[in-house]
Structure formats: structure tokens, C-alpha cells
Enzyme design. Structure first.
Site, PDB file in Angstrom:
ATOM      1  N   GLN A 260       1.544   6.082  -6.700  1.00  0.00           N
ATOM      2  CA  GLN A 260       0.279   6.752  -6.448  1.00  0.00           C
ATOM      3  C   GLN A 260       0.442   8.239  -6.761  1.00  0.00           C
ATOM      4  OE1 GLN A 260      -1.141   7.451  -2.368  1.00  0.00           O
ATOM      5  NE2 GLN A 260      -3.039   6.406  -2.904  1.00  0.00           N
TER       6      GLN A 260
ATOM      7  N   CYS B  46       3.503   7.384   2.565  1.00  0.00           N
ATOM      8  CA  CYS B  46       4.359   8.562   2.600  1.00  0.00           C
ATOM      9  C   CYS B  46       5.566   8.300   3.500  1.00  0.00           C
ATOM     10  CB  CYS B  46       3.609   9.756   3.189  1.00  0.00           C
ATOM     11  SG  CYS B  46       2.361  10.404   2.104  1.00  0.00           S
TER      12      CYS B  46
ATOM     13  N   TYR C 255      -7.999  14.136   0.657  1.00  0.00           N
ATOM     14  CA  TYR C 255      -7.153  14.987  -0.188  1.00  0.00           C
ATOM     15  C   TYR C 255      -7.971  15.536  -1.369  1.00  0.00           C
ATOM     16  CZ  TYR C 255      -3.651  13.106   2.883  1.00  0.00           C
ATOM     17  OH  TYR C 255      -2.955  12.776   4.019  1.00  0.00           O
TER      18      TYR C 255
ATOM     19  N   SER D 267       0.845  -1.195   0.000  1.00  0.00           N
ATOM     20  CA  SER D 267       0.000   0.000   0.000  1.00  0.00           C
ATOM     21  C   SER D 267       0.885   1.251   0.000  1.00  0.00           C
ATOM     22  CB  SER D 267      -0.876  -0.030   1.258  1.00  0.00           C
ATOM     23  OG  SER D 267      -1.996   0.799   1.129  1.00  0.00           O
TER      24      SER D 267
ATOM     25  N   ARG E 232       1.142  -1.040   7.223  1.00  0.00           N
ATOM     26  CA  ARG E 232       2.003  -1.110   8.407  1.00  0.00           C
ATOM     27  C   ARG E 232       2.607  -2.489   8.631  1.00  0.00           C
ATOM     28  NH1 ARG E 232      -2.529   1.730  11.912  1.00  0.00           N
ATOM     29  NH2 ARG E 232      -3.703   0.583  10.330  1.00  0.00           N
TER      30      ARG E 232
HETATM   31  C1  LIG Z   1       3.428   5.721   7.233  1.00  0.00           C
HETATM   32  C2  LIG Z   1       2.167   5.688   6.428  1.00  0.00           C
HETATM   33  C3  LIG Z   1       2.060   6.473   5.297  1.00  0.00           C
HETATM   34  C4  LIG Z   1       0.891   6.422   4.504  1.00  0.00           C
HETATM   35  N1  LIG Z   1       0.833   7.124   3.332  1.00  0.00           N
HETATM   36  C5  LIG Z   1      -0.191   6.914   2.476  1.00  0.00           C
HETATM   37  C6  LIG Z   1      -0.147   7.411   1.158  1.00  0.00           C
HETATM   38  O1  LIG Z   1       0.836   7.998   0.716  1.00  0.00           O
HETATM   39  N2  LIG Z   1      -1.229   7.195   0.368  1.00  0.00           N
HETATM   40  C7  LIG Z   1      -2.321   6.481   0.794  1.00  0.00           C
HETATM   41  O2  LIG Z   1      -3.283   6.319   0.049  1.00  0.00           O
HETATM   42  N3  LIG Z   1      -2.356   5.967   2.033  1.00  0.00           N
HETATM   43  C8  LIG Z   1      -1.307   6.135   2.860  1.00  0.00           C
HETATM   44  N4  LIG Z   1      -1.306   5.520   4.079  1.00  0.00           N
HETATM   45  C9  LIG Z   1      -2.407   4.600   4.408  1.00  0.00           C
HETATM   46  C10 LIG Z   1      -2.031   3.169   4.024  1.00  0.00           C
HETATM   47  O3  LIG Z   1      -1.766   3.039   2.652  1.00  0.00           O
HETATM   48  C11 LIG Z   1      -3.140   2.182   4.435  1.00  0.00           C
HETATM   49  O4  LIG Z   1      -4.292   2.482   3.685  1.00  0.00           O
HETATM   50  C12 LIG Z   1      -3.449   2.253   5.925  1.00  0.00           C
HETATM   51  O5  LIG Z   1      -2.266   2.347   6.695  1.00  0.00           O
HETATM   52  C13 LIG Z   1      -4.251   1.033   6.395  1.00  0.00           C
HETATM   53  O6  LIG Z   1      -3.540  -0.149   6.100  1.00  0.00           O
HETATM   54  P1  LIG Z   1      -2.697  -0.943   7.242  1.00  0.00           P
HETATM   55  O7  LIG Z   1      -3.660  -1.263   8.352  1.00  0.00           O
HETATM   56  O8  LIG Z   1      -2.215  -2.183   6.509  1.00  0.00           O
HETATM   57  O9  LIG Z   1      -1.589  -0.075   7.702  1.00  0.00           O
HETATM   58  C14 LIG Z   1      -0.175   5.588   4.901  1.00  0.00           C
HETATM   59  C15 LIG Z   1      -0.061   4.828   6.065  1.00  0.00           C
HETATM   60  C16 LIG Z   1       1.082   4.852   6.811  1.00  0.00           C
HETATM   61  C17 LIG Z   1       1.187   3.970   8.036  1.00  0.00           C
END
Ligand SMILES: Cc1cc2nc3c(=O)[nH]c(=O)nc-3n(C[C@H](O)[C@H](O)[C@H](O)COP(=O)(O)O)c2cc1C
Length: 354
Positions: free
Chosen positions: A99, A25, A181, A22, A323
Site C-alpha cells: 500500500q 502499519c 490521510y 489488509s 486483526r
Molecule cells: C495494527 C493495525 C495497523 C493498520 N494499518 C493500516 C494501514 O497501514 N493501512 C490501512 O489502510 N489500514 C490500516 N489498518 C486498518 C486495517 O487495514 C483494517 O482496515 C481495519 O483494521 C479493519 O479490519 P479488521 O476488523 O479486520 O481489523 C490497520 C489496522 C491495524 C489493526
């Protein structure tokens, strides 16, 4: 036979399994330029066996960055800085993706580890723009509403960034229309209070996101897949919701979008989000079933059996992990072992395979 480790074909691209990194940032750029961090961070996750590695939200113009440390793709120099990363990810057998994003009214904030507060102009920030002059939250600046010519420019920025991504070897683009956004701000009646062709009705609120998707699809080769990430709901009464998401997903299918990545929230800071294991999977399932388009499930997917169940029962075509892949970059190799799937390991690591 594990379904999670079965290949997925979209257009002429074959993903080696259904596990995607995923976008995340990293707040580690200077002037939007990728650094060695991006090569090692994204590269390790490709080594770890994911089928697609999506580079973080990459701003299509400087004011579209969430923070001054965000990745950008608004010039050829930005593309050049990312080229080696895309090539390395490809060499590991993963599909290099990126993205494309515009932060809208949530732009110009500090990195999370610096508190995440808005960064004013005098401290190196900039004026955020949005569909309407409505601030994200108390303490956040009131954004400037985009005029019609600036809206046209947003479409052009997305197209130019997609062309640059193609030129340096990315094989997958995801349009960021989620998490509060800019493009999500146009979709949601909570943030879009325009009274022109871009506000009010569903047709008007979806106009810019659809224009962006259509224009990028035309510029992006027919052989390569295009994804869209949506927040399926604002989790607030009167906001963007699943029914509208399904209608929009149908329109995306008609435009040649190949997968809707179903996230949620991010637009309304007061929303109560019932986060828990797989809590957004029902959105991926509903969109897949009712809009007839492949979907990605994301959010608190951490266990191999959980991921297998999501894909095997047809709730989504792929899972995106964020994560868990920060904690364990080689999670796919481990998941294959748990699920009894026989997959290729990087040959350099074969002596560690059990
Ligand atoms: C450090 C960090 C940076 C993230 N940056 C983005 C991003 O650039 N674009 C986006 O769509 N989601 C971003 N997210 C959200 C993740 O892509 C994901 O949708 C969210 O963390 C839930 O998934 P998870 O439970 O597997 O972490 C970010 C999440 C984290 C933890």
C-alpha cells in the site's frame, strides 16, 4: 463449492482465493527501512494461505509517514530492504502487494503503543502537510497547505514508489486514499478548504486522487492489478459520503483501477462509527453494484462463514482481514477446513493437516 476459495483473476494475476491480508502499519522501521520483522510478519501470513499479502501503508516521501517507525519507499535503499519479503511472499503462492501512502495532516505521531500523540520537531518529528491549514483534532499541529508545485511532487512520489515496488517484485499496488490521510483529506470537504483547482467542487476535490491513480496506472504494468482504498464515508454530515465514493469509483474504473477496497472513517475524530461485524460490507456492495467495479470488503470480518457469505452473495469480490489475521496468521487454512474447501497446504506443514 466455496466461492471464498475460488480463484479471482484481475488482469493477468490469479489470486488463489478471495482472502487478502489488509495493510497494517507495524511501526517497526528505522528511517523507513523494512526489517526482519516485515519478512517474518508478512511471510507468515503468506504461509497461512492468504491470496494476497499487502504490506502496510508505505510512505512515498519521509514527511508522508504516520510515525517515525513507518515503512517507506522513497529511495532505492528502502526498496532493497523489502525485496526479500516480496520474494518470500511470492514463493508461498501469495501475491505480494504494497500500500502506497502519504499521511498528510495525520503525519508525525507516535506509535500506538507509545500513545499515538503528535511528535513535535524537537522530538524527531516533522511539519505535517495537507490540502488546507486545518488541524486533524485539538492538540494536533496545524498542517501547512501544499502549493501547486508540491501537489505535482506528490504525484511524482507515488509514481516513483510504484516503480520501486515493481523493481523488487511486488505484483500489486494499493493506493491509500482512506482513513483521513492526505488523499482522503483532498476528497473531503471537511479537510479540503482550498479555493484553487484542488478544492471546492467534486471535480476539484477528486483531482489529485485521480491524478495519482492515472499516473500510477501508466507507470504500473498493464498486466498487474492496481487497487485503491477509500473511506466510503466520513460518518459526518457534510463530509465525504457513499454517493461521492460511487462517483469516484466510476472514474477509477475508467482509469483502469481494478478493485476498490471499501473502508470508512478516519478523517473526523468526532465521528460516531457504528462498528460491528461486517459493518462496512454495505459499502463494498453498493460500489460494486453501482460503479461496476470489483470491490474488497473490510472491517470486522472474522468468521469463515461470514466471509464466504460476503463473496458468495456478490457483496464483494474479496475480503480483507486485518486483526483476525494478527490473531490467527493461518486463518485461511482453518477457514478452508470449516468450509470444506480442498486447498494446498505448505508442504512443510502437511503432517499437521487433518
Ligand atoms: C495494527 C493495525 C495497523 C493498520 N494499518 C493500516 C494501514 O497501514 N493501512 C490501512 O489502510 N489500514 C490500516 N489498518 C486498518 C486495517 O487495514 C483494517 O482496515 C481495519 O483494521 C479493519 O479490519 P479488521 O476488523 O479486520 O481489523 C490497520 C489496522 C491495524 C489493526
Amino acid at each position: 463449492m466455496s466461492k471464498l476459495f475460488s480463484p479471482l483473476r484481475l488482469r493477468e494475476t490469479t489470486f488463489r482465493n478471495r482472502i487478502f491480508v489488509s495493510p497494517m502499519c507495524q511501526y517497526s522501521c528505522v528511517d523507513g527501512l523494512a526489517t526482519r520483522w516485515h519478512l517474518v510478519h508478512l511471510g507468515s501470513r503468506a504461509v497461512g494461505g492468504a491470496a494476497a499479502v499487502l504490506a502496510e501503508a508505505s510512505a512515498v516521501c519521509p514527511e508522508g509517514r504516520i510515525s517515525p517507525g513507518d515503512l517507506g519507499l522513497w529511495s532505492d535503499a528502502h526498496a532493497e530492504a523489502l525485496a526479500e519479503t516480496a520474494a518470500f511472499v511470492r514463493e508461498q503462492g501469495a501475491v505480494p502487494g504494497i500500500q502506497l501512502a502519504h499521511a498528510g495532516r495525520k503525519a508525525s505521531t507516535a506509535a500506538p503503543w507509545d500513545g499515538g500523540a503528535p511528535v513535535p520537531k524537537e522530538a524527531g518529528g516533522w511539519e505535517p502537510v495537507a490540502p488546507s491549514a486545518v488541524a486533524f483534532a485539538p492538540g494536533h499541529p496545524t498542517p501547512r497547505a501544499l502549493d501547486a508545485a508540491e501537489i505535482d511532487a506528490v504525484v511524482a512520489y507515488f509514481v516513483a514508489a510504484a516503480r520501486r515496488a515493481l523493481a523488487i517484485g511486488f505484483e500489486l499496488v494499493e493506493l491509500h486514499m482512506a482513513h483521513g490521510y492526505l488523499l482522503h483529506e483532498f476528497l473531503s470537504p471537511l479537510s479540503n478548504q482550498r479555493d484553487d483547482d484542488y478544492g471546492g467542487s467534486f471535480a476539484n476535490r477528486t483531482r489529485l486522487p485521480l491524478r495519482v491513480a492515472r499516473a500510477v496506472r501508466e507507470a504500473w504494468p498493464a498486466r498487474l492489478p492496481l487497487f485503491v482504498r477509500l473511506s466510503a464515508t466520513d460518518w459526518v454530515e457534510g463530509g465525504w459520503d457513499l454517493a461521492q465514493t460511487i462517483e469516484l469509483a466510476k472514474a477509477f474504473r475508467g482509469l483502469g483501477v481494478d478493485l476498490v477496497d471499501c473502508s470508512s472513517g478516519g478523517l473526523a475524530p468526532h465521528a460516531t462509527v457504528p462498528a460491528g461485524p461486517g459493518f462496512q460490507v454495505p459499502f463494498a456492495e453498493a460500489v460494486r453494484l453501482e460503479a461496476g467495479i470489483p470491490t474488497g470488503a473490510v472491517g470486522l470480518i472474522t468468521q469463515p462463514k461470514q466471509a464466504e457469505e460476503i463473496v458468495a452473495t456478490g457483496r464483494a469480490d474479496a475480503v480483507l482481514l486485518a486483526r483476525e489475521l494478527l490473531r490467527h496468521p493461518y486463518w485461511p487454512l482453518h477457514a478452508a477446513e470449516v468450509l470444506g474447501a480442498d486447498i494446498d497446504w505448505p508442504k512443510q506443514y502437511l503432517r499437521a493437516r487433518r
